[in-house]
Design a protein around this motif. Structure first.
Motif, mmCIF file in Angstrom:
data_model
loop_
_atom_site.group_PDB
_atom_site.id
_atom_site.type_symbol
_atom_site.label_atom_id
_atom_site.label_comp_id
_atom_site.label_asym_id
_atom_site.label_seq_id
_atom_site.Cartn_x
_atom_site.Cartn_y
_atom_site.Cartn_z
ATOM 1 N N SER A 74 0.823 -1.211 0.000
ATOM 2 C CA SER A 74 0.000 0.000 0.000
ATOM 3 C C SER A 74 0.854 1.257 0.000
ATOM 4 C CB SER A 74 -0.927 0.014 1.218
ATOM 5 O OG SER A 74 -0.179 0.138 2.423
ATOM 6 N N PHE A 77 0.562 3.648 -2.785
ATOM 7 C CA PHE A 77 -0.485 4.666 -2.747
ATOM 8 C C PHE A 77 -0.047 5.856 -1.893
ATOM 9 C CE2 PHE A 77 -2.698 0.583 -3.287
ATOM 10 C CZ PHE A 77 -3.442 0.838 -4.419
ATOM 11 N N VAL A 225 -6.521 4.278 -7.268
ATOM 12 C CA VAL A 225 -6.620 3.021 -6.522
ATOM 13 C C VAL A 225 -6.880 1.846 -7.464
ATOM 14 C CG1 VAL A 225 -8.007 1.740 -4.848
ATOM 15 C CG2 VAL A 225 -7.329 4.090 -4.354
ATOM 16 N N THR A 228 -3.745 1.320 -9.875
ATOM 17 C CA THR A 228 -2.590 0.805 -9.139
ATOM 18 C C THR A 228 -2.876 -0.578 -8.576
ATOM 19 O OG1 THR A 228 -2.029 3.088 -8.524
ATOM 20 C CG2 THR A 228 -0.931 1.314 -7.317
#
Length: 270
Positions: A74, A77, A225, A228
């Motif tokens: 994550s 992000f 989101v 990715t």
């Protein structure tokens, strides 16, 4: 439509423009055009990010914490905007008619390196905090019964009645941190590449831009989101293409949202 003019460190000012809800699609189109024009550089850039993902996963695997791969991933992000600083520079140079080289992508760190480093540290702290929270949640839900070995871990998680609450609570924490990170970095990192301002000023502008344009920025965040997330599925290989695309598109988002007080730009397109 704009909000109040914001004074900046270099005694200039910017305005934040409200853009159409579908503006992110225009940003992606402009980003794709940049990618096609700079494909050799971009593929090398995306390949480096993909390699970093492989190395991160290998380190976590060797450390016996396979469960940490998902929260660690994550980080793309959370710290992605900083990693894409070189892509913003490539798009900026292309606007001036220059073709960026590998040496050029280090330009932002030479011009405003201290402020980029400070913002990067903040984003990294948020990422590490999220990984720590994920670890605590994992131990809370699955630790009392003993953590299974790596081979049986995926099946043990799928069969556990704790999986759903773990995912719900973990996703909730991740959403809050990702929202804060997105609001702080969506415009600030491109702005630090483009202008010699402080990280605090750039973050302030970024947050205001997100608030003033919450509908298009909500769509933009969702697109980031989705793109990715899909890029991560084939073991990071999709990042070779998606990371440069999102990076260039984020530059065009900045150029559409933040403009000098004495200039106006078409909303949605750089």
């Amino acid at each position: 439509m704009t909000i109040d003019t914001l004074p900046l460190a270099n005694h200039s000012a910017v305005r934040i423009r409200q853009v159409a809800t579908d503006a992110p699609w225009h940003w992606l189109t402009a980003g794709w055009q940049d990618l096609l024009a700079l494909r050799a550089l971009d593929l090398a850039y995306g390949g480096a990010v993909c390699l970093a993902g492989w190395l991160l996963s290998l380190l976590l695997f060797e450390a016996g914490v396979l469960w940490a791969i998902l929260p660690a991933s994550s980080g793309f992000f959370l710290v992605g905007p900083l990693l894409a600083a070189g892509l913003y520079e490539a798009s900026r140079l292309r606007e001036t008619g220059r073709r960026a080289t590998l040496a050029d992508i280090l330009g932002p760190f030479r011009r405003n390196g201290s402020q980029l480093a400070f913002l990067g540290m903040v984003l990294l702290v948020i990422h590490l905090f999220w990984v720590r929270i994920a670890g605590l949640l994992f131990m809370l839900f699955f630790g009392p019964r003993g953590v299974p070995d790596l081979k049986s871990l995926p099946f043990s998680l799928l069969q556990s009645d704790q999986l759903l609450p773990f995912l719900v609570i973990g996703t909730g924490f991740g959403f809050v941190l990702a929202t804060a990170s997105f609001a702080a970095a969506a415009v600030s990192v491109p702005m630090l590449v483009d202008r010699e301002v402080s990280a605090l000023e750039a973050v302030t502008v970024s947050i205001q831009a997100v608030i003033e344009n919450w509908r298009p920025m909500l769509l933009w965040a969702a697109l980031i989101v989705v793109f990715t997330g899909l890029a991560l599925v084939p073991f990071y290989l999709g990042l070779v293409l998606v990371f440069p695309l999102i990076g260039h598109a984020s530059w065009h988002a900045y150029r559409a949202l933040v403009v000098p007080a004495a200039a106006e730009r078409p909303a949605g397109l750089a």
